[in-house]
Design an enzyme around this catalytic site. Structure first.
Site, mmCIF file in Angstrom:
data_model
loop_
_atom_site.group_PDB
_atom_site.id
_atom_site.type_symbol
_atom_site.label_atom_id
_atom_site.label_comp_id
_atom_site.label_asym_id
_atom_site.label_seq_id
_atom_site.Cartn_x
_atom_site.Cartn_y
_atom_site.Cartn_z
ATOM 1 N N ASP A 85 108.342 56.216 56.627
ATOM 2 C CA ASP A 85 108.339 57.311 55.660
ATOM 3 C C ASP A 85 109.663 57.340 54.901
ATOM 4 O O ASP A 85 109.857 58.164 54.003
ATOM 5 C CB ASP A 85 108.010 58.660 56.320
ATOM 6 C CG ASP A 85 109.082 59.117 57.286
ATOM 7 O OD1 ASP A 85 109.962 58.313 57.639
ATOM 8 O OD2 ASP A 85 109.039 60.299 57.696
ATOM 9 N N SER A 86 110.555 56.378 55.212
ATOM 10 C CA SER A 86 111.720 56.156 54.356
ATOM 11 C C SER A 86 111.260 55.782 52.948
ATOM 12 O O SER A 86 112.035 55.852 51.987
ATOM 13 C CB SER A 86 112.612 55.051 54.932
ATOM 14 O OG SER A 86 111.847 53.914 55.273
ATOM 15 N N ASP A 124 104.054 54.938 59.571
ATOM 16 C CA ASP A 124 104.812 56.138 59.945
ATOM 17 C C ASP A 124 104.022 57.379 59.526
ATOM 18 O O ASP A 124 103.606 57.488 58.370
ATOM 19 C CB ASP A 124 106.135 56.112 59.155
ATOM 20 C CG ASP A 124 107.309 56.570 59.972
ATOM 21 O OD1 ASP A 124 107.116 57.011 61.109
ATOM 22 O OD2 ASP A 124 108.436 56.474 59.442
ATOM 23 N N LYS A 154 103.615 55.522 64.048
ATOM 24 C CA LYS A 154 104.894 55.992 64.602
ATOM 25 C C LYS A 154 105.014 57.482 64.294
ATOM 26 O O LYS A 154 104.606 57.928 63.217
ATOM 27 C CB LYS A 154 106.077 55.237 63.979
ATOM 28 C CG LYS A 154 107.429 55.731 64.485
ATOM 29 C CD LYS A 154 108.557 54.817 64.081
ATOM 30 C CE LYS A 154 109.161 55.093 62.727
ATOM 31 N NZ LYS A 154 109.697 56.466 62.534
ATOM 32 N N GLU A 156 107.755 61.034 65.084
ATOM 33 C CA GLU A 156 109.092 61.447 65.513
ATOM 34 C C GLU A 156 109.002 62.584 66.528
ATOM 35 O O GLU A 156 108.157 63.476 66.403
ATOM 36 C CB GLU A 156 109.914 61.918 64.302
ATOM 37 C CG GLU A 156 110.158 60.813 63.296
ATOM 38 C CD GLU A 156 111.034 61.260 62.131
ATOM 39 O OE1 GLU A 156 111.537 62.401 62.137
ATOM 40 O OE2 GLU A 156 111.215 60.446 61.203
ATOM 41 N N GLU A 222 117.357 56.254 66.943
ATOM 42 C CA GLU A 222 118.165 56.228 65.721
ATOM 43 C C GLU A 222 119.458 57.013 65.932
ATOM 44 O O GLU A 222 119.417 58.170 66.398
ATOM 45 C CB GLU A 222 117.353 56.829 64.548
ATOM 46 C CG GLU A 222 118.106 56.808 63.232
ATOM 47 C CD GLU A 222 117.206 57.017 62.015
ATOM 48 O OE1 GLU A 222 115.971 57.056 62.157
ATOM 49 O OE2 GLU A 222 117.763 57.144 60.911
#
Ligand code: KIV
Length: 305
Positions: A85-86, A124, A154, A156, A222
């Site tokens: 999602d960057s 993501d 993925k 978070e 991270e």
């Protein structure tokens, strides 16, 4: 392979058939070789990543959001591509990862999965698409697998998201966790800061173990102190993927524009630039502009009669 030639589905199925039927190809390490021998020989599966951890062989992961880079990274032997999602920043020019939507991510996931046959493609889940409940996490993950043709998702978060991870993996979707600095929680974490220093290290270890127990196949860490990342990597049986988490993780990930020197502005300390694409592209664009203005392009070799 010419980047303009669509990859054949036959190639894909022969890669996975190799993997399924050849005892030798299941046990021979196709990854983690010196770069000149790195091309992937078969479709990468989660059990291959697990085997690499067991053999102590680190593996690389890069983000990818479009067809050209996905194909280049496949040809370079990158076993796992993350449609991160960057993309909110690197593709869509949002100020953070928060605004990007499921639909915007699905366009990119489809582009990447249509372009490669061997890397494991991880999608993501964007902010707001899974946090509400485990049921929401399953519904969104199913969209990424069904419409995006992703191979895994993925998400978070640590212990609080273990029920979500458990629900998604129970639905048959492999999940990669993400702990430490989690960009979707930028505002509650008080900005871009290293996570897990001092006493907070124990909480991070508990998060990692909870994700593993919930069925995650790997965990991204991270901006975590190297010592904590090392301990987590040692305690987990599943692979850890570091980004700003020191050298002892089982794998390392970077955002491709960062590692290729395309990012403008401040580059985080954990990034190494392996190329100067910003310089190369600027020079190419300036040279093109100069040649057009000076009428030295196109020349006869670029002209039809
Ligand atoms: O969105 C992303 O690119 C990521 C990586 C930095 C791990 O989450």
């Amino acid at each position: 392979m010419s980047p303009d030639t669509p990859r054949s589905r036959a190639e894909a199925s022969s890669a996975s058939t190799d993997s399924a039927h050849t005892q030798d190809s299941e046990t021979t390490a196709p990854y983690g070789q010196p770069p000149e021998q790195a091309p992937l020989r078969k479709r990468v599966r989660i059990h291959h990543l697990q085997e690499l951890k067991e053999r102590g062989e680190p593996w690389p992961m890069l983000t990818a959001y479009d067809t050209y880079t996905a194909r280049l990274f496949e040809d370079a032997g990158i076993p796992v591509l993350l449609v991160g999602d960057s993309a909110a920043n690197t593709v869509y020019a949002y100020e953070s990862s928060l605004p990007v939507t499921v639909e915007e991510m699905l366009f990119l996931v489809r582009a990447v999965t249509r372009s490669v046959t061997k890397p494991l493609v991880v999608a993501d889940l964007p902010f707001g698409s899974y946090q509400v409940s485990p049921e929401q996490a399953v519904a969104t993950s199913v969209r990424f697998m069904k419409e995006g043709r992703a191979h895994a998702v993925k998400l978070e978060g640590g212990r609080r998201f273990a029920p979500h991870v458990e629900a998604v993996t129970s639905a048959g979707v492999p999940v990669m966790g993400h702990i430490g600095f989690t960009p979707q929680s930028e505002h509650s974490l008080g900005g871009y800061r290293v996570q897990g220093r001092g006493a907070a290290g124990d909480a991070l270890i508990a998060d990692a173990l909870a994700l593993q127990d919930a069925g995650a196949f790997a965990v991204v860490m991270e901006m975590v102190p190297a010592e904590v990342a090392k301990q987590i990597t040692h305690e987990l049986t599943i692979p850890t993927v570091g980004i700003g988490a020191g050298p002892d993780c089982d794998a390392q990930v970077l955002v491709w524009q960062d590692m290729a020197g395309l990012r403008t502005g401040r580059v985080p300390r954990f990034v190494k630039q392996y190329a100067d694409l910003a310089g190369a592209l600027t020079t190419a664009a300036r040279t093109f502009a100069d040649e057009v203005r000076g009428r030295s392009f196109p020349t006869p070799e670029h002209t039809f009669h």
